[in-house]
Write a protein that holds these residues in place. Structure first.
Motif, PDB file in Angstrom:
ATOM      1  N   GLN A   1       7.377  -0.777   1.672  1.00 55.32           N
ATOM      2  CA  GLN A   1       6.887  -0.890   3.051  1.00 55.32           C
ATOM      3  C   GLN A   1       6.289   0.436   3.514  1.00 55.32           C
ATOM      4  OE1 GLN A   1       7.048  -3.784   4.714  1.00 55.32           O
ATOM      5  NE2 GLN A   1       6.088  -3.023   6.585  1.00 55.32           N
ATOM      6  N   LEU A   2       6.913   1.541   3.099  1.00 59.25           N
ATOM      7  CA  LEU A   2       6.432   2.854   3.509  1.00 59.25           C
ATOM      8  C   LEU A   2       5.246   3.327   2.678  1.00 59.25           C
ATOM      9  CD1 LEU A   2       9.861   4.684   3.989  1.00 59.25           C
ATOM     10  CD2 LEU A   2       8.357   3.762   5.760  1.00 59.25           C
TER      11      LEU A   2
ATOM     12  N   ALA B   1       5.494   4.971  -0.133  1.00 53.14           N
ATOM     13  CA  ALA B   1       5.911   6.368  -0.171  1.00 53.14           C
ATOM     14  C   ALA B   1       5.795   7.043  -1.526  1.00 53.14           C
ATOM     15  CB  ALA B   1       7.352   6.470   0.333  1.00 53.14           C
TER      16      ALA B   1
ATOM     17  N   HIS C   1      14.476   9.684   8.535  1.00 54.64           N
ATOM     18  CA  HIS C   1      13.066   9.499   8.867  1.00 54.64           C
ATOM     19  C   HIS C   1      12.527   8.204   8.250  1.00 54.64           C
ATOM     20  CE1 HIS C   1       8.927  10.442   9.816  1.00 54.64           C
ATOM     21  NE2 HIS C   1       8.594  10.344   8.545  1.00 54.64           N
ATOM     22  N   ALA C   2      12.880   7.951   7.002  1.00 56.29           N
ATOM     23  CA  ALA C   2      12.409   6.731   6.341  1.00 56.29           C
ATOM     24  C   ALA C   2      12.966   5.492   7.022  1.00 56.29           C
ATOM     25  CB  ALA C   2      12.808   6.755   4.872  1.00 56.29           C
TER      26      ALA C   2
ATOM     27  N   ARG D   1      11.337   4.671  10.368  1.00 63.04           N
ATOM     28  CA  ARG D   1       9.985   4.118  10.262  1.00 63.04           C
ATOM     29  C   ARG D   1       9.973   2.639   9.926  1.00 63.04           C
ATOM     30  NH1 ARG D   1       6.701   7.481   6.109  1.00 63.04           N
ATOM     31  NH2 ARG D   1       5.174   5.829   6.571  1.00 63.04           N
ATOM     32  N   VAL D   2      11.052   2.138   9.294  1.00 64.12           N
ATOM     33  CA  VAL D   2      11.031   0.760   8.824  1.00 64.12           C
ATOM     34  C   VAL D   2      11.984  -0.155   9.593  1.00 64.12           C
ATOM     35  CG1 VAL D   2      12.827   0.901   7.064  1.00 64.12           C
ATOM     36  CG2 VAL D   2      10.855  -0.576   6.686  1.00 64.12           C
TER      37      VAL D   2
ATOM     38  N   VAL E   1      12.147  -1.086   1.163  1.00 71.00           N
ATOM     39  CA  VAL E   1      11.847  -0.020   2.114  1.00 71.00           C
ATOM     40  C   VAL E   1      10.747   0.888   1.587  1.00 71.00           C
ATOM     41  CG1 VAL E   1      12.792   2.012   3.284  1.00 71.00           C
ATOM     42  CG2 VAL E   1      14.174  -0.070   3.072  1.00 71.00           C
TER      43      VAL E   1
ATOM     44  N   ASN F   1       4.383  -7.542   1.961  1.00 66.45           N
ATOM     45  CA  ASN F   1       5.244  -6.717   1.121  1.00 66.45           C
ATOM     46  C   ASN F   1       5.760  -7.595  -0.019  1.00 66.45           C
ATOM     47  OD1 ASN F   1       7.439  -5.338  -0.047  1.00 66.45           O
ATOM     48  ND2 ASN F   1       7.861  -4.230   1.860  1.00 66.45           N
TER      49      ASN F   1
END
Length: 348
Positions: free
Chosen positions: A209-210, A212, A152-153, A156-157, A206, A166
């Motif tokens: 960017q998310l 998260a 999923h991660a 998304r990227v 990553v 970023n």
């Protein structure tokens, strides 16, 4: 129309392929196979005639990672569904655009890359990369399992432009440029030491960017020392550079700064002093700097007191800045004399 390639002769990595050494009749096939062997298998469509096709590639291994620098005339690279499914080891590719503009499509996202941009590609999925004006890039291939990110991660990227918004992507771009281009690394007996920090840095890109949360905290902390040193390296000529200023740029306390660096065996003040001295030494040896005073060069590298600089320079290199400059000026004069063309009348 002739297409010139950017120079990658300063790469510290071994040459993997060069179309100049390939038989013209087999060039297209050999180049496709060489790119597939160095990176991942792809289909290649050239936008110039067979006689104009030109490409060079350098690369190497960092443990389980592979690094490739490639410079080509305009082309389209297609990673088909069939090729992606046939890959025996799923991998992630991080690419840094160095020159030229390139269009990349993956996960139904079309992204245009300019020099300095990063992009992450999932090699298990098809993608399309097109450069109309030639291409020059670095890429790092990481086994998907080593990156330890969820499907999923990655979905998304993958295929997104990772650029100025970023800050960790900016750090990764600078890191990859130095890792591949620094000639001193060519002499390293074991480049595998760069495997772990490279993976952590990509994970941090990553995660940032998310945005998260918990996902971002671990890789960001793991790359904190790297980010501290990259910021410090970029601000070596700042006379006001201090631990407080460096810590503030990373949103940490000075105590946390010193604790992080101590784990890596780095003494901040000594590290800065050595790099500044090295910068001064390089500039004093350059003929282009002959018109600048020694004190001006020292001041530009953060040394406020000329006497202190001269004493520190002598302690580090065994001679004064003036003696070092004179030594290299004499060498340059001697070289100029030995390379001066002989007058035609004298030669006859």
């Amino acid at each position: 129309m002739a297409h010139s390639l950017p120079s990658d002769r300063n790469s510290s990595l071994p040459e993997l392929f060069d179309t100049a050494t390939m038989p013209p009749g087999d060039r297209l096939r050999l180049l496709r196979d060489a790119i597939g062997s160095a990176a991942v298998p792809v289909e290649v469509l050239h936008h110039v005639g067979p006689d104009e096709v030109s490409a060079r590639g350098t690369g190497g291994r960092l443990g389980r990672l592979s690094i490739l620098t490639i410079t080509t005339t305009p082309l389209t690279v297609r990673r088909t569904v069939r090729l992606a499914r046939a890959d025996p080891e799923p991998s992630i590719i991080v690419e840094l655009q160095l020159a030229g503009r390139r269009s990349v499509v993956q996960y139904n996202r079309r992204t245009v890359l300019s020099p300095g941009d990063l992009i992450l590609l999932d090699a298990r999925r098809p993608y399309l990369s097109t450069s109309q004006d030639g291409n020059h890039q670095h890429s790092v291939r990481v086994p998907r399992a080593d990156l330890a990110l969820t499907d999923h991660a990655l979905a998304r990227v993958a295929g997104l432009r990772l650029g100025p918004r970023n800050p960790v992507a900016n750090l990764a771009a600078a890191y990859l440029t130095r890792l591949v281009g620094d000639q001193r690394l060519a002499a390293e007996a074991d480049l595998d030491v760069f495997e772990a920090p490279t993976i952590e840095l990509i994970r941090a890109v990553v995660a940032t960017q998310l945005g998260a949360g918990v996902l971002a905290s671990e890789p960001l902390e793991n790359t904190l020392a790297l980010r501290i040193m990259e910021f410090t390296r970029q601000h070596l000529t700042d006379p006001d550079l201090s631990a407080a200023k460096i810590a503030a740029a990373q949103n940490i306390s000075v105590r946390h700064l010193y604790t992080t660096l101590s784990r890596s065996g780095i003494v901040l003040g000594e590290w800065i002093r050595v790099r500044r001295l090295e910068g001064c030494r390089r500039e004093l040896a350059r003929s282009a700097m002959a018109g600048r005073t020694i004190s001006a060069i020292a001041h530009a590298w953060g040394f406020g007191d000329a006497t202190h600089f001269s004493r520190t320079f002598r302690e580090a290199f065994g001679m004064s800045p003036r003696e070092w400059r004179a030594l290299h000026q004499n060498k340059q004069r001697a070289y100029a004399l030995t390379t001066t063309p002989i007058d035609a009348d004298v030669a006859s």
